[in-house]
Design an enzyme around this catalytic site. Structure first.
Site, PDB file in Angstrom:
ATOM      1  CE  LYS A   1       3.590  -0.037   3.176  1.00 54.32           C
ATOM      2  NZ  LYS A   1       3.079   1.354   3.128  1.00 54.32           N
TER       3      LYS A   1
ATOM      4  CB  SER B   1       5.769  -4.263  -2.409  1.00 55.10           C
ATOM      5  OG  SER B   1       4.921  -4.489  -1.552  1.00 55.10           O
TER       6      SER B   1
ATOM      7  N   GLY C   1       0.811  -1.292   0.097  1.00 61.87           N
ATOM      8  CA  GLY C   1       0.167   0.029  -0.018  1.00 61.87           C
ATOM      9  C   GLY C   1       0.708   1.168  -0.033  1.00 61.87           C
ATOM     10  CG  LEU C   2      -0.825   4.907  -1.848  1.00 63.39           C
ATOM     11  CD1 LEU C   2      -1.859   5.864  -1.554  1.00 63.39           C
ATOM     12  CD2 LEU C   2       0.006   4.967  -2.885  1.00 63.39           C
ATOM     13  CB  SER C   3       4.397   6.365   1.861  1.00 64.71           C
ATOM     14  OG  SER C   3       5.110   6.700   2.883  1.00 64.71           O
ATOM     15  CB  ALA C   4       1.256   7.724   5.317  1.00 66.47           C
TER      16      ALA C   4
HETATM   17  P1  ADP Z   1       2.945   2.686   6.474  1.00 71.08           P
HETATM   18  O1  ADP Z   1       3.766   1.851   7.307  1.00 71.08           O
HETATM   19  O2  ADP Z   1       1.883   2.346   5.453  1.00 71.08           O
HETATM   20  O3  ADP Z   1       3.931   3.842   5.684  1.00 71.08           O
HETATM   21  P2  ADP Z   1       2.202   3.796   8.930  1.00 71.08           P
HETATM   22  O4  ADP Z   1       1.663   2.403   9.691  1.00 71.08           O
HETATM   23  O5  ADP Z   1       3.223   4.351   9.318  1.00 71.08           O
HETATM   24  O6  ADP Z   1       1.942   3.534   7.429  1.00 71.08           O
HETATM   25  O7  ADP Z   1       0.664   4.550   9.285  1.00 71.08           O
HETATM   26  C1  ADP Z   1       0.601   5.984   8.869  1.00 71.08           C
HETATM   27  C2  ADP Z   1      -0.345   6.722   9.757  1.00 71.08           C
HETATM   28  O8  ADP Z   1      -1.418   6.320   9.635  1.00 71.08           O
HETATM   29  C3  ADP Z   1       0.164   6.666  11.177  1.00 71.08           C
HETATM   30  O9  ADP Z   1       0.166   8.030  11.819  1.00 71.08           O
HETATM   31  C4  ADP Z   1      -0.775   5.747  11.900  1.00 71.08           C
HETATM   32  O10 ADP Z   1      -0.802   6.102  13.375  1.00 71.08           O
HETATM   33  C5  ADP Z   1      -2.164   6.265  11.161  1.00 71.08           C
HETATM   34  N1  ADP Z   1      -3.195   4.942  10.940  1.00 71.08           N
HETATM   35  C6  ADP Z   1      -2.631   3.624  10.661  1.00 71.08           C
HETATM   36  N2  ADP Z   1      -3.977   2.941  10.495  1.00 71.08           N
HETATM   37  C7  ADP Z   1      -4.896   3.677  10.820  1.00 71.08           C
HETATM   38  C8  ADP Z   1      -6.316   3.483  10.974  1.00 71.08           C
HETATM   39  N3  ADP Z   1      -6.714   2.210  10.804  1.00 71.08           N
HETATM   40  N4  ADP Z   1      -7.069   4.679  11.282  1.00 71.08           N
HETATM   41  C9  ADP Z   1      -6.490   5.777  11.455  1.00 71.08           C
HETATM   42  N5  ADP Z   1      -5.216   6.017  11.494  1.00 71.08           N
HETATM   43  C10 ADP Z   1      -4.286   5.018  11.080  1.00 71.08           C
END
Ligand code: ADP
Length: 200
Positions: A37, A105, A31-34
């Site tokens: 995941k 990915s 999935g996208l950054s943020a």
């Molecule tokens: P990635 O690993 O995909 O880059 P992150 O796990 O770092 O993303 O999450 C990005 C942001 O989104 C974080 O601040 C996290 O707390 C928030 N977040 C993740 N899942 C949820 C959700 N289900 N609802 C609200 N915020 C979420």
């Protein structure tokens, strides 16, 4: 000399799984950054460990700064990054652990190659699409990366200046702008039970 060591030549995957009382698998988050995941993978890892199952997360912190520290973010390097992660996760799955990989990915072909590696070895591969609109990712942006990408400070940023190819048929599709982290963990756990990857 009497010992309590039992062994015979060769050890099959099935024997290992029986002795460890656990099946191995790779859960491939994309999935996208943020998109969430790492947050979901971390919560799931904790949940699986609390059930007494062995699970281990591969992410940027332990792969990008170690095994793959020679790789950048060009398309070729991204391909190689994912190829190596596919091979490493396969070893974890073969060892009967549940490997959780948490990487953008972005290319379908790379994810499919990782899937093929697992299928050839008869190991479960579960693609988990952590899906949020890019606008929501950009609003969350906990590391300020989208901001930098918009300012042109990061080149080839997925979703802004580099492509993200959505999975066509992921085993699990998480609409992570609509549910909580706990609900996402539950959705994945239910799938693992249904597929008899875990039996707790
Ligand atoms: P990635 O690993 O995909 O880059 P992150 O796990 O770092 O993303 O999450 C990005 C942001 O989104 C974080 O601040 C996290 O707390 C928030 N977040 C993740 N899942 C949820 C959700 N289900 N609802 C609200 N915020 C979420």
């Amino acid at each position: 000399m009497a010992t309590n060591i039992t062994w015979h030549a060769g050890l099959t995957h099935e024997e290992r799984a029986t002795l460890r009382n656990q099946k191995g698998a790779t859960l491939w988050f994309t999935g996208l950054s943020a998109s969430g995941k790492s947050t979901i993978a971390t919560a799931l890892e904790q949940h699986l460990l609390s059930l007494g199952l062995h699970s281990y997360r591969l992410d940027g912190d332990n792969i990008r700064f170690g095994l793959n520290k020679d790789l950048g973010f060009s398309e070729k390097d991204r391909n190689e990054n994912i190829r190596r992660i596919g091979e490493v996760s396969k070893l974890f799955a073969d060892s009967t652990s549940i490997a959780l990989t948490s990487f953008i990915s972005p290319y379908r072909a790379d994810r499919d190659s990782a899937r093929k590696l697992h299928e050839e070895a008869n190991l479960p591969f579960v693609e988990i699409f952590v899906d949020i609109p890019v606008e929501v990712a950009e609003q969350r942006d906990p590391k300020g990366l989208y901001k930098k990408a918009r300012a042109g400070e990061i080149k080839e940023f997925t979703g802004i200046s580099a492509p993200y190819e959505e999975p066509l048929k992921p085993e699990i599709h998480i609409h992570n702008d609509k549910i909580s982290v706990e609900e996402a963990v539950q959705q994945i756990t239910e799938y693992l039970k249904e597929q008899k990857i875990i039996n707790i």
